[in-house]
Design an enzyme around this catalytic site. Structure first.
Site, short mmCIF file in Angstrom:
data_model
loop_
_atom_site.label_atom_id
_atom_site.label_comp_id
_atom_site.label_asym_id
_atom_site.label_seq_id
_atom_site.Cartn_x
_atom_site.Cartn_y
_atom_site.Cartn_z
N TYR A 57 0.78 1.26 0.60
CA TYR A 57 2.07 1.37 1.79
C TYR A 57 1.60 1.12 3.19
O TYR A 57 2.49 0.49 3.78
CB TYR A 57 2.37 2.73 1.76
CG TYR A 57 3.80 2.92 2.71
CD1 TYR A 57 4.84 2.52 2.11
CD2 TYR A 57 3.71 3.51 3.71
CE1 TYR A 57 6.28 2.48 2.67
CE2 TYR A 57 4.89 3.74 4.50
CZ TYR A 57 6.15 3.18 4.18
OH TYR A 57 7.23 3.30 4.65
N TYR B 152 -11.27 -0.91 -5.53
CA TYR B 152 -10.14 -1.03 -6.52
C TYR B 152 -9.14 -1.84 -5.74
O TYR B 152 -8.36 -1.44 -5.18
CB TYR B 152 -9.84 0.20 -6.94
CG TYR B 152 -8.35 0.28 -8.28
CD1 TYR B 152 -8.02 -0.99 -8.52
CD2 TYR B 152 -7.67 1.13 -8.38
CE1 TYR B 152 -7.20 -1.10 -9.61
CE2 TYR B 152 -6.49 1.04 -9.58
CZ TYR B 152 -6.44 0.08 -9.78
OH TYR B 152 -5.40 -0.12 -10.91
N LYS C 24 -13.26 -2.97 -8.87
CA LYS C 24 -12.33 -3.28 -10.14
C LYS C 24 -11.27 -4.27 -9.59
O LYS C 24 -10.47 -3.84 -8.68
CB LYS C 24 -11.66 -1.79 -10.47
CG LYS C 24 -10.61 -2.00 -11.57
CD LYS C 24 -9.79 -0.94 -11.87
CE LYS C 24 -8.54 -1.04 -12.81
NZ LYS C 24 -7.97 0.39 -13.24
N THR D 40 -4.30 5.06 -11.71
CA THR D 40 -3.01 4.59 -11.81
C THR D 40 -2.44 5.23 -13.24
O THR D 40 -1.55 5.78 -13.48
CB THR D 40 -2.64 3.13 -11.57
OG1 THR D 40 -3.43 2.69 -10.40
CG2 THR D 40 -1.41 2.80 -11.56
N ILE E 258 -11.94 -1.75 -17.05
CA ILE E 258 -11.46 -0.45 -16.86
C ILE E 258 -9.98 -0.77 -17.43
O ILE E 258 -9.14 -1.12 -16.75
CB ILE E 258 -11.35 0.01 -15.46
CG1 ILE E 258 -12.96 0.12 -15.02
CG2 ILE E 258 -10.84 1.43 -15.63
CD1 ILE E 258 -12.82 0.74 -13.58
N ARG F 198 0.21 -3.04 -6.82
CA ARG F 198 0.49 -1.48 -6.39
C ARG F 198 0.33 -1.42 -4.94
O ARG F 198 1.14 -0.51 -4.37
CB ARG F 198 -0.43 -0.63 -7.21
CG ARG F 198 -0.36 -0.82 -8.51
CD ARG F 198 0.79 0.22 -9.11
NE ARG F 198 0.90 0.33 -10.60
CZ ARG F 198 1.52 1.27 -11.24
NH1 ARG F 198 2.28 2.20 -10.66
NH2 ARG F 198 1.51 1.15 -12.60
#
Length: 291
Positions: free
Chosen positions: A107, A133, A161, A44, A203, A138
């Protein structure tokens, strides 16, 4: 398998919007010189969402070339299309990536079973270590602990993550499957509490501008120097928070620019920082002696 201070590295652009290869290589060197354990391109923070396919592959390739096996490279290859994620991951493997980072499909908002089948298909198709992740802010949905625990049965799914902000959820994963899958913090401000319950590292966004300090805190935790780690954690809270006063990576890329590391250019729909948040960022950075 992967642990310590890992940086979700920014992708610098020239003023006209092209990938700035020279600055990118310099940023990678800055990380290695300051002890960063793993480089993570095309996450990202690397603006993967606005890189075209050719650029995406090139950014990963440059990183692998510049790192030259000095530290592991975990390539961001996630997509909301399972087929596309497999193609990107196979290409990263061909280029020499040590592992891939796979963001949950955004989405689409799949069910927990859809998430499981997505990651299962990639695990079966790509013979490379894989890091899940989970970033609900997001993607629009949370991958529940029970889904991660199911996926931990795949030998090449080695870590997750966790950027859900839910320490309990991370604890549930570690309690049920900590011998099969590692947890990595996806939020700088939660690195210490997550490592306290068993996470193996972070991270990091902040490591783009303060790699030595992030590494020092993670090392203190690894060595059991909890008082030192707590002090460093509290000292860095203001800069961690400043990295998210606007959408990531706008603040961190602006900060790197203010430090003379690269340009601040971002791609639409991201825009330059607004005047009031820019002044806030500058004030915080001055407090840390960064500018």
């Amino acid at each position: 398998m992967f642990k310590g201070s890992m940086v979700a590295i920014i992708t610098p652009f020239t003023p006209d919007g092209r990938v700035d290869e020279e600055k990118y290589r310099q940023l990678i060197e800055f990380q290695i010189e300051n002890g960063t354990d793993v480089i993570v391109p095309c996450g990202t923070t690397g603006e993967s969402a606005t890189l075209d396919y050719e650029e995406h592959d090139r950014v990963i390739q440059i990183c692998i070339e510049q790192v030259n096996k000095r530290v592991p490279v975990i390539a961001g290859t996630g997509s909301n299309s399972t087929t596309e994620a497999i193609e990107l991951s196979l290409h990263a493997k061909k280029m020499g990536a040590d592992a891939v980072l796979l963001v949950s499909p955004y989405y689409n908002k799949p069910s927990q079973e859809g998430l499981y089948q997505h990651y299962k298909k990639i695990a079966e198709s790509v013979p490379l270590p894989q890091i899940l992740y989970n970033v609900p802010g997001r993607t629009g949905m949370n991958m529940e602990a029970k889904t991660t625990i199911r996926l931990a049965e795949f030998s090449n799914i080695v870590a997750i993550k966790e950027a859900s902000g839910n320490i309990t959820q991370s604890g549930e994963i570690l309690a049920a499957a900590g011998d099969k899958i590692d947890v990595l913090s996806g939020d700088d401000f939660l690195t210490l509490p997550l490592m306290a319950v068993g996470a193996k590292g972070v991270i990091s966004v902040t490591a783009n501008i303060m790699p030595k300090e992030v590494k020092a805190m993670v090392t203190a935790i690894q060595e059991g120097r909890w008082d030192d780690a707590r002090g460093m954690h509290l000292k860095m809270l203001d800069i961690h928070n400043a990295m998210f006063i606007e959408s990531n990576p706008v603040p961190v890329k602006t900060a790197a620019s203010l430090m003379g590391k690269c340009g601040a250019t971002v791609r639409l729909p991201l825009v330059d920082m607004q005047p009031h948040t820019l002044e806030t960022l500058k004030s915080v950075m001055k407090g840390y002696g960064l500018i």
